[in-house]
Scaffold this motif. Structure first.
Motif, PDB file in Angstrom:
ATOM      1  N   THR A  26      17.278 -49.927 -17.986  1.00  0.00           N
ATOM      2  CA  THR A  26      18.552 -50.390 -17.444  1.00  0.00           C
ATOM      3  C   THR A  26      18.496 -51.897 -17.231  1.00  0.00           C
ATOM      4  OG1 THR A  26      18.996 -48.280 -16.363  1.00  0.00           O
ATOM      5  CG2 THR A  26      20.189 -50.195 -15.540  1.00  0.00           C
ATOM      6  N   HIS A  27      19.523 -52.594 -17.719  1.00  0.00           N
ATOM      7  CA  HIS A  27      19.596 -54.055 -17.616  1.00  0.00           C
ATOM      8  C   HIS A  27      20.738 -54.416 -16.676  1.00  0.00           C
ATOM      9  CE1 HIS A  27      17.157 -54.079 -21.361  1.00  0.00           C
ATOM     10  NE2 HIS A  27      17.975 -53.097 -21.726  1.00  0.00           N
ATOM     11  N   THR A  28      20.459 -55.219 -15.671  1.00  0.00           N
ATOM     12  CA  THR A  28      21.484 -55.736 -14.767  1.00  0.00           C
ATOM     13  C   THR A  28      21.527 -57.246 -14.915  1.00  0.00           C
ATOM     14  OG1 THR A  28      21.122 -53.944 -13.178  1.00  0.00           O
ATOM     15  CG2 THR A  28      22.268 -55.898 -12.382  1.00  0.00           C
ATOM     16  N   ASP A  29      22.690 -57.762 -15.276  1.00  0.00           N
ATOM     17  CA  ASP A  29      22.794 -59.201 -15.476  1.00  0.00           C
ATOM     18  C   ASP A  29      22.756 -59.918 -14.131  1.00  0.00           C
ATOM     19  OD1 ASP A  29      23.532 -61.424 -17.549  1.00  0.00           O
ATOM     20  OD2 ASP A  29      24.804 -61.779 -15.803  1.00  0.00           O
ATOM     21  N   PRO A  30      21.898 -60.939 -13.975  1.00  0.00           N
ATOM     22  CA  PRO A  30      21.747 -61.599 -12.671  1.00  0.00           C
ATOM     23  C   PRO A  30      22.916 -62.491 -12.290  1.00  0.00           C
ATOM     24  CG  PRO A  30      20.378 -62.693 -14.313  1.00  0.00           C
ATOM     25  CD  PRO A  30      20.952 -61.473 -14.979  1.00  0.00           C
ATOM     26  N   ILE A  31      23.770 -62.853 -13.247  1.00  0.00           N
ATOM     27  CA  ILE A  31      24.888 -63.756 -12.955  1.00  0.00           C
ATOM     28  C   ILE A  31      26.180 -62.991 -12.752  1.00  0.00           C
ATOM     29  CG2 ILE A  31      26.187 -65.768 -13.738  1.00  0.00           C
ATOM     30  CD1 ILE A  31      23.219 -66.300 -13.122  1.00  0.00           C
ATOM     31  N   LEU A  45      17.502 -58.293 -25.345  1.00  0.00           N
ATOM     32  CA  LEU A  45      17.283 -59.671 -24.905  1.00  0.00           C
ATOM     33  C   LEU A  45      18.456 -60.113 -24.055  1.00  0.00           C
ATOM     34  CD1 LEU A  45      15.739 -62.399 -25.049  1.00  0.00           C
ATOM     35  CD2 LEU A  45      17.101 -62.919 -27.087  1.00  0.00           C
ATOM     36  N   GLN A  46      18.186 -60.524 -22.816  1.00  0.00           N
ATOM     37  CA  GLN A  46      19.199 -61.132 -21.955  1.00  0.00           C
ATOM     38  C   GLN A  46      19.119 -62.644 -22.102  1.00  0.00           C
ATOM     39  OE1 GLN A  46      17.997 -59.048 -18.212  1.00  0.00           O
ATOM     40  NE2 GLN A  46      20.156 -58.531 -18.065  1.00  0.00           N
ATOM     41  N   MET A  47      20.292 -63.291 -22.208  1.00  0.00           N
ATOM     42  CA  MET A  47      20.275 -64.713 -22.517  1.00  0.00           C
ATOM     43  C   MET A  47      21.579 -65.370 -22.086  1.00  0.00           C
ATOM     44  SD  MET A  47      20.941 -64.435 -26.661  1.00  0.00           S
ATOM     45  CE  MET A  47      21.389 -66.165 -26.825  1.00  0.00           C
ATOM     46  N   VAL A  54      24.814 -62.841 -22.010  1.00  0.00           N
ATOM     47  CA  VAL A  54      24.768 -61.928 -23.146  1.00  0.00           C
ATOM     48  C   VAL A  54      23.566 -61.004 -23.016  1.00  0.00           C
ATOM     49  CG1 VAL A  54      24.576 -61.756 -25.651  1.00  0.00           C
ATOM     50  CG2 VAL A  54      25.868 -63.641 -24.630  1.00  0.00           C
ATOM     51  N   LEU A  55      23.772 -59.725 -23.330  1.00  0.00           N
ATOM     52  CA  LEU A  55      22.677 -58.803 -23.569  1.00  0.00           C
ATOM     53  C   LEU A  55      22.766 -58.368 -25.029  1.00  0.00           C
ATOM     54  CD1 LEU A  55      20.317 -56.967 -22.631  1.00  0.00           C
ATOM     55  CD2 LEU A  55      22.039 -55.178 -22.303  1.00  0.00           C
ATOM     56  N   GLN A  56      21.754 -58.718 -25.805  1.00  0.00           N
ATOM     57  CA  GLN A  56      21.683 -58.301 -27.196  1.00  0.00           C
ATOM     58  C   GLN A  56      20.783 -57.085 -27.317  1.00  0.00           C
ATOM     59  OE1 GLN A  56      20.278 -61.772 -29.312  1.00  0.00           O
ATOM     60  NE2 GLN A  56      22.330 -62.655 -29.445  1.00  0.00           N
ATOM     61  N   MET A  57      21.111 -56.187 -28.255  1.00  0.00           N
ATOM     62  CA  MET A  57      20.284 -55.009 -28.482  1.00  0.00           C
ATOM     63  C   MET A  57      20.243 -54.701 -29.978  1.00  0.00           C
ATOM     64  SD  MET A  57      22.889 -52.446 -26.548  1.00  0.00           S
ATOM     65  CE  MET A  57      24.391 -53.301 -26.076  1.00  0.00           C
ATOM     66  N   GLN A  58      19.094 -54.244 -30.433  1.00  0.00           N
ATOM     67  CA  GLN A  58      18.895 -53.981 -31.850  1.00  0.00           C
ATOM     68  C   GLN A  58      18.080 -52.707 -32.030  1.00  0.00           C
ATOM     69  OE1 GLN A  58      18.030 -57.423 -34.285  1.00  0.00           O
ATOM     70  NE2 GLN A  58      16.660 -56.232 -35.587  1.00  0.00           N
ATOM     71  N   SER A  59      18.463 -51.916 -33.025  1.00  0.00           N
ATOM     72  CA  SER A  59      17.769 -50.663 -33.302  1.00  0.00           C
ATOM     73  C   SER A  59      16.353 -50.937 -33.771  1.00  0.00           C
ATOM     74  CB  SER A  59      18.528 -49.871 -34.363  1.00  0.00           C
ATOM     75  OG  SER A  59      18.569 -50.602 -35.586  1.00  0.00           O
ATOM     76  N   PRO A  60      15.453 -49.954 -33.673  1.00  0.00           N
ATOM     77  CA  PRO A  60      14.046 -50.164 -34.053  1.00  0.00           C
ATOM     78  C   PRO A  60      13.858 -50.642 -35.491  1.00  0.00           C
ATOM     79  CG  PRO A  60      14.269 -48.133 -32.816  1.00  0.00           C
ATOM     80  CD  PRO A  60      15.666 -48.611 -33.081  1.00  0.00           C
TER      81      PRO A  60
END
Length: 356
Positions: A26-31, A45-47, A54-60
């Motif tokens: 689980t990703h929670t954005d800090p901003i 990747l959070q950026m 932005v939270l980026q996600m990519q399949s294996p």
């Protein structure tokens, strides 16, 4: 036409149909505070991207890509302009397949789908777009057409876990109203002329050191000596969305962290309680003599009977005199989401003033 409708339904389904699959991270954005859960086998990747988060996600195998983007908006941005800005950046030559209104996690918006040629292959781009006060959300995916079916279930489940943030802030390019140094009457020109306070009712509480500004449908519903609770009266008490401001003596806690630990402990026995969005928090309207107060906040989700409830807790420290302010936003999660814009506006309008 049938082929068009079948294809369009499939693209919409990639964003909105819940599917039971194992998720791990689980990703929670800090901003901006939005939250989403991804499979542990996916790369994420959070950026920062300029002022966006932005939270980026990519399949294996690298064949499917998704993104959650929170955008700090100016007041005049529409849902259509948010969508058009997105696709013009991602793929200006993309062909719009269709759009329709949709609600995701209680947040009204729209889903849209495009086809495009990228790197010599045809791809499907699907996006959910929503505006929540000064924050725009874009949840989108891109997959090669031949890989679409293979990843639909994964994206279904991922986006079904999305929760928008509970952000207190101003629109891009604007600042919060200045801190007033005297208690204004409820109908002074300062309140009438300020856009932030338009159609709101000022409720001064000099004995507690703040002015609360509320919509007329929201009324104090549980009087207490050192706290103000304002609830939306159209709901029964047990289902009523509420904002509570409590003033606590400066010696109540040794530090903000000690205070937060105590406030969390009061929720520990709630069924299924889960905490999130825990961290430092400063906002412009919680300031003293022009200086932002030190603050901390956290979120909590739990069950009240069979109803999912949500509570957001903020704790701020005033130095002169020494006072802690605890602010709670609480109620059934679905109802809170329906009324989030007006609650956000009331929170933005709280003013810290001298005690009397």
């Amino acid at each position: 036409m049938r082929a068009f409708n079948v294809f369009l339904s499939a693209v919409f389904a990639i964003l909105l149909v819940p599917v039971e699959r194992a998720l791990a991270e689980t990703h929670t954005d800090p901003i901006f505070g939005f939250k989403i859960t991804t499979p542990d086998t996916w790369q994420s990747l959070q950026m920062d991207d300029g002022t966006d988060r932005v939270l980026q996600m990519q399949s294996p195998d690298g064949n499917a890509f998704g993104e959650v983007r929170a955008v700090h908006l100016s007041r005049d941005v529409s849902l259509e302009s948010l969508r058009e800005a997105f696709i013009s950046t991602i793929s200006p030559e993309a062909i719009l397949v269709g759009s329709q209104a949709e609600t995701l996690s209680g947040l009204p918006g729209e889903v849209s789908a495009w086809t495009a040629d990228m790197d010599g292959q045809q791809v499907i781009i699907g996006g959910f777009f929503a505006i929540d006060g000064p924050v725009g959300y874009v949840l989108w995916t891109v997959t090669a057409r031949q890989n679409f079916d293979a990843y639909s279930d994964d994206f279904d489940k991922i986006f079904d876990t999305f929760l928008p943030g509970y952000v207190i802030g101003t629109y891009a390019g604007e600042t919060a109203p200045p801190v007033v140094d005297t208690i204004p009457p409820a109908q002074t020109s300062n309140f009438d002329q300020a856009e932030l306070f338009k159609n709101l009712v000022a409720e001064p509480h000099p004995e507690l050191g703040f002015v609360f500004v509320r919509y007329d449908a929201w009324h104090p519903d549980q009087p207490a000596p050192y706290a103000l609770r304002v609830g939306l009266m159209e709901y029964p008490p047990e289902m009523r969305p509420s904002i509570v401001i409590e003033a606590l003596a400066g010696e109540a806690y040794a530090s903000l962290q000690a205070g937060i630990a105590d406030l969390k402990s009061q929720l520990m026995d709630a069924p299924g309680v889960q905490f999130d969005q825990d961290g430092p928090h400063q906002i412009e309207n919680m300031s003293e003599n022009g200086q932002l107060m030190d603050g901390w906040s956290f979120g909590a989700s739990y069950l009240h009977g069979d109803v999912p409830f949500r509570q957001l807790t903020f704790l701020f420290k005033r130095k002169d005199p020494s006072v802690f302010y605890a602010i709670y936003v609480t109620g059934p999660q679905e109802i809170l989401m329906q009324h989030q814009p007006e609650m956000l506006r009331m929170l933005q309008a709280i003013q810290i003033v001298p005690f009397q």
